[in-house]
Design a protein around this motif. Sequence first.
Motif, PDB file in Angstrom:
ATOM      1  N   SER A  62      -4.351 -16.260  -1.990  1.00  0.00           N
ATOM      2  CA  SER A  62      -4.545 -15.247  -0.955  1.00  0.00           C
ATOM      3  C   SER A  62      -3.197 -14.786  -0.432  1.00  0.00           C
ATOM      4  O   SER A  62      -2.187 -15.460  -0.600  1.00  0.00           O
ATOM      5  CB  SER A  62      -5.394 -15.802   0.201  1.00  0.00           C
ATOM      6  N   VAL A  63      -3.223 -13.630   0.207  1.00  0.00           N
ATOM      7  CA  VAL A  63      -2.027 -13.094   0.851  1.00  0.00           C
ATOM      8  C   VAL A  63      -2.464 -12.437   2.148  1.00  0.00           C
ATOM      9  O   VAL A  63      -3.555 -11.882   2.235  1.00  0.00           O
ATOM     10  CB  VAL A  63      -1.268 -12.100  -0.067  1.00  0.00           C
ATOM     11  N   ARG A  64      -1.632 -12.559   3.179  1.00  0.00           N
ATOM     12  CA  ARG A  64      -1.910 -11.944   4.480  1.00  0.00           C
ATOM     13  C   ARG A  64      -0.671 -11.188   4.909  1.00  0.00           C
ATOM     14  O   ARG A  64       0.448 -11.668   4.765  1.00  0.00           O
ATOM     15  CB  ARG A  64      -2.253 -13.003   5.509  1.00  0.00           C
ATOM     16  N   VAL A  65      -0.888  -9.992   5.455  1.00  0.00           N
ATOM     17  CA  VAL A  65       0.213  -9.173   5.961  1.00  0.00           C
ATOM     18  C   VAL A  65      -0.112  -8.765   7.391  1.00  0.00           C
ATOM     19  O   VAL A  65      -1.238  -8.391   7.695  1.00  0.00           O
ATOM     20  CB  VAL A  65       0.482  -7.954   5.045  1.00  0.00           C
ATOM     21  N   VAL A  66       0.891  -8.898   8.277  1.00  0.00           N
ATOM     22  CA  VAL A  66       0.731  -8.552   9.681  1.00  0.00           C
ATOM     23  C   VAL A  66       1.841  -7.576  10.052  1.00  0.00           C
ATOM     24  O   VAL A  66       3.017  -7.858   9.827  1.00  0.00           O
ATOM     25  CB  VAL A  66       0.824  -9.796  10.596  1.00  0.00           C
ATOM     26  N   VAL A  67       1.445  -6.431  10.611  1.00  0.00           N
ATOM     27  CA  VAL A  67       2.409  -5.454  11.113  1.00  0.00           C
ATOM     28  C   VAL A  67       2.343  -5.507  12.625  1.00  0.00           C
ATOM     29  O   VAL A  67       1.276  -5.342  13.212  1.00  0.00           O
ATOM     30  CB  VAL A  67       2.089  -4.029  10.614  1.00  0.00           C
ATOM     31  N   GLY A  68       3.475  -5.758  13.249  1.00  0.00           N
ATOM     32  CA  GLY A  68       3.546  -5.831  14.707  1.00  0.00           C
ATOM     33  C   GLY A  68       4.842  -5.229  15.198  1.00  0.00           C
ATOM     34  O   GLY A  68       5.573  -4.595  14.431  1.00  0.00           O
ATOM     35  N   GLU A  69       5.162  -5.448  16.446  1.00  0.00           N
ATOM     36  CA  GLU A  69       6.336  -4.831  17.047  1.00  0.00           C
ATOM     37  C   GLU A  69       7.658  -5.287  16.440  1.00  0.00           C
ATOM     38  O   GLU A  69       8.652  -4.585  16.527  1.00  0.00           O
ATOM     39  CB  GLU A  69       6.351  -5.095  18.548  1.00  0.00           C
ATOM     40  N   SER A  70       7.691  -6.455  15.829  1.00  0.00           N
ATOM     41  CA  SER A  70       8.950  -6.964  15.280  1.00  0.00           C
ATOM     42  C   SER A  70       9.135  -6.650  13.807  1.00  0.00           C
ATOM     43  O   SER A  70      10.187  -6.928  13.248  1.00  0.00           O
ATOM     44  CB  SER A  70       9.047  -8.474  15.492  1.00  0.00           C
ATOM     45  N   GLY A  71       8.107  -6.118  13.157  1.00  0.00           N
ATOM     46  CA  GLY A  71       8.222  -5.792  11.741  1.00  0.00           C
ATOM     47  C   GLY A  71       6.991  -6.218  10.975  1.00  0.00           C
ATOM     48  O   GLY A  71       5.883  -6.251  11.514  1.00  0.00           O
ATOM     49  N   PRO A  82       4.923 -18.682  -0.013  1.00  0.00           N
ATOM     50  CA  PRO A  82       6.142 -18.243   0.653  1.00  0.00           C
ATOM     51  C   PRO A  82       5.845 -17.286   1.803  1.00  0.00           C
ATOM     52  O   PRO A  82       4.836 -16.606   1.816  1.00  0.00           O
ATOM     53  CB  PRO A  82       6.944 -17.549  -0.438  1.00  0.00           C
ATOM     54  N   ARG A  83       6.775 -17.261   2.732  1.00  0.00           N
ATOM     55  CA  ARG A  83       6.658 -16.439   3.927  1.00  0.00           C
ATOM     56  C   ARG A  83       7.885 -15.543   4.006  1.00  0.00           C
ATOM     57  O   ARG A  83       8.983 -15.970   3.712  1.00  0.00           O
ATOM     58  CB  ARG A  83       6.607 -17.351   5.148  1.00  0.00           C
ATOM     59  N   ARG A  84       7.660 -14.293   4.445  1.00  0.00           N
ATOM     60  CA  ARG A  84       8.783 -13.369   4.580  1.00  0.00           C
ATOM     61  C   ARG A  84       8.554 -12.451   5.771  1.00  0.00           C
ATOM     62  O   ARG A  84       7.457 -11.937   5.961  1.00  0.00           O
ATOM     63  CB  ARG A  84       8.926 -12.533   3.310  1.00  0.00           C
ATOM     64  N   HIS A  85       9.593 -12.255   6.549  1.00  0.00           N
ATOM     65  CA  HIS A  85       9.554 -11.306   7.657  1.00  0.00           C
ATOM     66  C   HIS A  85      10.499 -10.169   7.319  1.00  0.00           C
ATOM     67  O   HIS A  85      11.663 -10.394   7.005  1.00  0.00           O
ATOM     68  CB  HIS A  85       9.973 -11.973   8.965  1.00  0.00           C
ATOM     69  N   VAL A  86       9.992  -8.935   7.367  1.00  0.00           N
ATOM     70  CA  VAL A  86      10.806  -7.751   7.091  1.00  0.00           C
ATOM     71  C   VAL A  86      10.904  -6.958   8.396  1.00  0.00           C
ATOM     72  O   VAL A  86       9.926  -6.348   8.829  1.00  0.00           O
ATOM     73  CB  VAL A  86      10.185  -6.875   5.982  1.00  0.00           C
ATOM     74  N   PRO A  87      12.074  -6.954   9.045  1.00  0.00           N
ATOM     75  CA  PRO A  87      12.213  -6.198  10.293  1.00  0.00           C
ATOM     76  C   PRO A  87      12.189  -4.691  10.031  1.00  0.00           C
ATOM     77  O   PRO A  87      12.560  -4.232   8.941  1.00  0.00           O
ATOM     78  CB  PRO A  87      13.569  -6.644  10.844  1.00  0.00           C
ATOM     79  N   PHE A  88      11.777  -3.932  11.031  1.00  0.00           N
ATOM     80  CA  PHE A  88      11.723  -2.473  10.872  1.00  0.00           C
ATOM     81  C   PHE A  88      13.086  -1.879  10.538  1.00  0.00           C
ATOM     82  O   PHE A  88      13.174  -0.874   9.851  1.00  0.00           O
ATOM     83  CB  PHE A  88      11.154  -1.811  12.131  1.00  0.00           C
ATOM     84  N   ALA A  89      14.153  -2.509  11.005  1.00  0.00           N
ATOM     85  CA  ALA A  89      15.500  -2.007  10.726  1.00  0.00           C
ATOM     86  C   ALA A  89      15.806  -1.987   9.224  1.00  0.00           C
ATOM     87  O   ALA A  89      16.647  -1.211   8.771  1.00  0.00           O
ATOM     88  CB  ALA A  89      16.542  -2.853  11.450  1.00  0.00           C
ATOM     89  N   SER A 148       0.706   3.732   7.630  1.00  0.00           N
ATOM     90  CA  SER A 148       0.762   4.704   8.716  1.00  0.00           C
ATOM     91  C   SER A 148       1.325   4.085   9.992  1.00  0.00           C
ATOM     92  O   SER A 148       2.171   4.678  10.667  1.00  0.00           O
ATOM     93  CB  SER A 148      -0.639   5.266   8.967  1.00  0.00           C
ATOM     94  N   LEU A 149       0.869   2.880  10.330  1.00  0.00           N
ATOM     95  CA  LEU A 149       1.370   2.210  11.529  1.00  0.00           C
ATOM     96  C   LEU A 149       2.864   1.896  11.394  1.00  0.00           C
ATOM     97  O   LEU A 149       3.638   2.110  12.325  1.00  0.00           O
ATOM     98  CB  LEU A 149       0.589   0.934  11.808  1.00  0.00           C
ATOM     99  N   ILE A 150       3.276   1.415  10.239  1.00  0.00           N
ATOM    100  CA  ILE A 150       4.698   1.123  10.015  1.00  0.00           C
ATOM    101  C   ILE A 150       5.522   2.399  10.176  1.00  0.00           C
ATOM    102  O   ILE A 150       6.551   2.400  10.855  1.00  0.00           O
ATOM    103  CB  ILE A 150       4.921   0.508   8.619  1.00  0.00           C
ATOM    104  N   LEU A 154       8.482   3.226  12.782  1.00  0.00           N
ATOM    105  CA  LEU A 154       9.803   3.699  12.334  1.00  0.00           C
ATOM    106  C   LEU A 154      10.199   4.993  13.025  1.00  0.00           C
ATOM    107  O   LEU A 154      11.349   5.165  13.443  1.00  0.00           O
ATOM    108  CB  LEU A 154       9.816   3.874  10.813  1.00  0.00           C
ATOM    109  N   ALA A 155       9.240   5.915  13.142  1.00  0.00           N
ATOM    110  CA  ALA A 155       9.520   7.199  13.804  1.00  0.00           C
ATOM    111  C   ALA A 155       9.886   6.991  15.272  1.00  0.00           C
ATOM    112  O   ALA A 155      10.768   7.689  15.799  1.00  0.00           O
ATOM    113  CB  ALA A 155       8.319   8.136  13.679  1.00  0.00           C
ATOM    114  N   ALA A 156       9.241   6.062  15.930  1.00  0.00           N
ATOM    115  CA  ALA A 156       9.517   5.806  17.343  1.00  0.00           C
ATOM    116  C   ALA A 156      10.897   5.182  17.538  1.00  0.00           C
ATOM    117  O   ALA A 156      11.521   5.359  18.573  1.00  0.00           O
ATOM    118  CB  ALA A 156       8.455   4.868  17.923  1.00  0.00           C
ATOM    119  N   ARG A 157      11.366   4.444  16.543  1.00  0.00           N
ATOM    120  CA  ARG A 157      12.665   3.784  16.640  1.00  0.00           C
ATOM    121  C   ARG A 157      13.824   4.725  16.309  1.00  0.00           C
ATOM    122  O   ARG A 157      14.951   4.422  16.614  1.00  0.00           O
ATOM    123  CB  ARG A 157      12.708   2.575  15.721  1.00  0.00           C
ATOM    124  N   ARG A 158      13.548   5.831  15.660  1.00  0.00           N
ATOM    125  CA  ARG A 158      14.616   6.739  15.231  1.00  0.00           C
ATOM    126  C   ARG A 158      14.961   7.739  16.291  1.00  0.00           C
ATOM    127  O   ARG A 158      14.402   8.043  17.200  1.00  0.00           O
ATOM    128  CB  ARG A 158      14.238   7.466  13.941  1.00  0.00           C
TER     129      ARG A 158
END
Length: 158
Positions: A62-71, A82-89, A148-150, A154-158
């Motif tokens: 299985s795989v789970r993906v969470v999009v939140g305020e930190s990425g 394995p676990r990976r965090h991808v920041p919006f930056a 779309s949420l990501i 991204l648009a809000a951070r630019r």
Amino acid sequence: MRDKDKGGAGRRTAWVSGAGNVAVPLFGAALAAVLIATLWSSAGPGILLALIAPVVTSLFGSVRVVVGESGVLIRMGYLGWPRRHVPFADIDKAERDDISALSMGGWGYRVRGRTTAYLVRSGESLALNLRNGRRVVITCRDAATGASLINDYLAARR
């Protein structure tokens, strides 16, 4: 992100999705049965390997993906590794894609060229195009909503 996109002032928006594949643990069980049958005469390491095979294969079922305020947080398997965090930056843009597990060399955690993939099945996936030219692909349901949420974040951070 605009307040109306967040559901009102002070509210946070997150998206959680994932995918599973019962064939992966079943494959592990079948592999264990074959190993036990063929290695029964040399009990020692063969039996140990046969008992470990279903556990290892179920970790990647299985795989789970969470999009939140930190990425974006990606967790694979029942233990979340394995676990990976991808920041919006680090993300240039996100999109819905279709991926073939065969094109990446099979199920699981795969790296091919400039693409890292978390695959438990072929089909709908969330693709993160990173600023460094690399790509991260995660098989999941409703990937268009996550993309779309990501892109809104991204648009809000630019």
